[in-house]
Design a protein around this motif. Structure first.
Motif, PDB file in Angstrom:
ATOM      1  N   TYR A   1       0.819  -1.211   0.000  1.00  0.00           N
ATOM      2  CA  TYR A   1       0.000   0.000   0.000  1.00  0.00           C
ATOM      3  C   TYR A   1       0.856   1.266   0.000  1.00  0.00           C
ATOM      4  N   GLY A   2       1.937   1.254   0.762  1.00  0.00           N
ATOM      5  CA  GLY A   2       2.809   2.422   0.813  1.00  0.00           C
ATOM      6  C   GLY A   2       3.369   2.769  -0.557  1.00  0.00           C
ATOM      7  N   ALA A   3       3.783   1.747  -1.311  1.00  0.00           N
ATOM      8  CA  ALA A   3       4.304   1.979  -2.656  1.00  0.00           C
ATOM      9  C   ALA A   3       3.177   2.319  -3.629  1.00  0.00           C
ATOM     10  N   PHE A   4       2.013   1.718  -3.418  1.00  0.00           N
ATOM     11  CA  PHE A   4       0.876   1.905  -4.326  1.00  0.00           C
ATOM     12  C   PHE A   4       0.447   3.362  -4.400  1.00  0.00           C
ATOM     13  N   ILE A   5       0.502   4.086  -3.289  1.00  0.00           N
ATOM     14  CA  ILE A   5       0.011   5.458  -3.271  1.00  0.00           C
ATOM     15  C   ILE A   5       1.045   6.478  -3.736  1.00  0.00           C
ATOM     16  N   VAL A   6       2.282   6.065  -3.955  1.00  0.00           N
ATOM     17  CA  VAL A   6       3.317   7.012  -4.385  1.00  0.00           C
ATOM     18  C   VAL A   6       2.935   7.720  -5.683  1.00  0.00           C
ATOM     19  N   PRO A   7       2.547   6.993  -6.756  1.00  0.00           N
ATOM     20  CA  PRO A   7       2.154   7.704  -7.990  1.00  0.00           C
ATOM     21  C   PRO A   7       0.955   8.611  -7.783  1.00  0.00           C
TER      22      PRO A   7
END
Length: 253
Positions: A55-61
């Motif tokens: 989830y942490g990486a998913f919201i970066v973009p």
């Protein structure tokens, strides 16, 4: 092409940004970093994966796109509104520069400032979240096209606005809600029932989806559709700006 005129406008706008570093650069980076800390590092570590991505990486973009849209519109709208407010817009209009060269200077400067900000946000995100960029060419393409398109949109707002409060109406009442509802923090496939279909009418969904695909290879819609969408918005903004200059809309005393 009056390159001297374009360069003069561009350098003036960039100098204004560097004179207000805390407001133009530091503040947006800090605000986005807080999102990474709260949603990425703190909450994200306790949530499951989305489409195989943490989830942490998913919201970066999504967070990067949210900052990109807001800052592009703000930089360009404020940049062209100030000459209108001070009356110096008439000096620009009477100078030997075409409206295309005026747009090139203002929009180019706004897009450049936004791209610098985006790079700083990406660097900052690395301190809190581990992310990948599977398609760097597409990532840069989406980044540049989005910055130019929404800088053009901000330019339109700056020409249209006749007061400082109007500069904030569309960013606050339109851009921000569309971004939050455009999948910045979730996949639209997670929405219940018909709402996942309704979300497809939100143009920001396509921008965030295509941008996220360039990072992880997962998307809510096909990335070519996302590319077509942003090119269509860019063309529409270019036609509106052209009409405003040709008719003198909000430019004549």
């Amino acid at each position: 092409m009056n390159l001297y005129g374009v360069k003069a406008i561009y350098k003036f706008e960039m100098a204004r940004a560097f004179r207000t570093l805390m407001q133009s650069i530091a503040s947006p980076v800090l605000s986005t970093a807080l999102y990474f800390i709260v949603f990425g590092a703190a909450i994200g570590s306790r949530m499951g994966e989305i489409d195989g991505v943490s989830y942490g990486a998913f919201i970066v973009p999504g967070l990067l796109m949210m900052a990109l849209l807001g800052q592009s519109v703000s930089n360009a709208s404020f940049g062209i509104y100030m000459p209108k407010w001070s009356g110096t817009i008439y000096e620009i209009m009477s100078a030997p520069v075409s409206y295309f060269e005026v747009i090139l200077g203002y929009v180019g400067a706004a897009a450049t400032k936004t791209l610098i900000l985006s790079v700083l946000i990406l660097i900052t995100a690395r301190f809190f979240v581990a992310y990948d960029i599977q398609h760097p060419f597409w990532m840069v393409l989406f980044l540049v096209l989005t910055a130019i398109t929404f800088s053009m949109f901000g330019f339109i707002i700056g020409l249209w606005a006749d007061g400082f409060e109007k500069l904030q109406i569309i960013p606050l009442m339109v851009i921000t809600p569309l971004t939050f509802l455009g999948g910045a923090f979730y996949s639209i496939h997670m929405l219940p029932g018909i709402w996942s279909k309704v979300a497809l009418f939100n143009p920001v969904v396509y921008l965030i989806s295509g941008f996220r695909w360039s990072f992880y290879g997962v998307a809510d819609v096909n990335h070519y559709v996302s590319l077509f969408t942003i090119l269509f918005i860019l063309l529409l903004c270019a036609l509106v700006v052209s009409w405003m200059f040709r008719t003198g809309y909000k430019l004549r005393p």
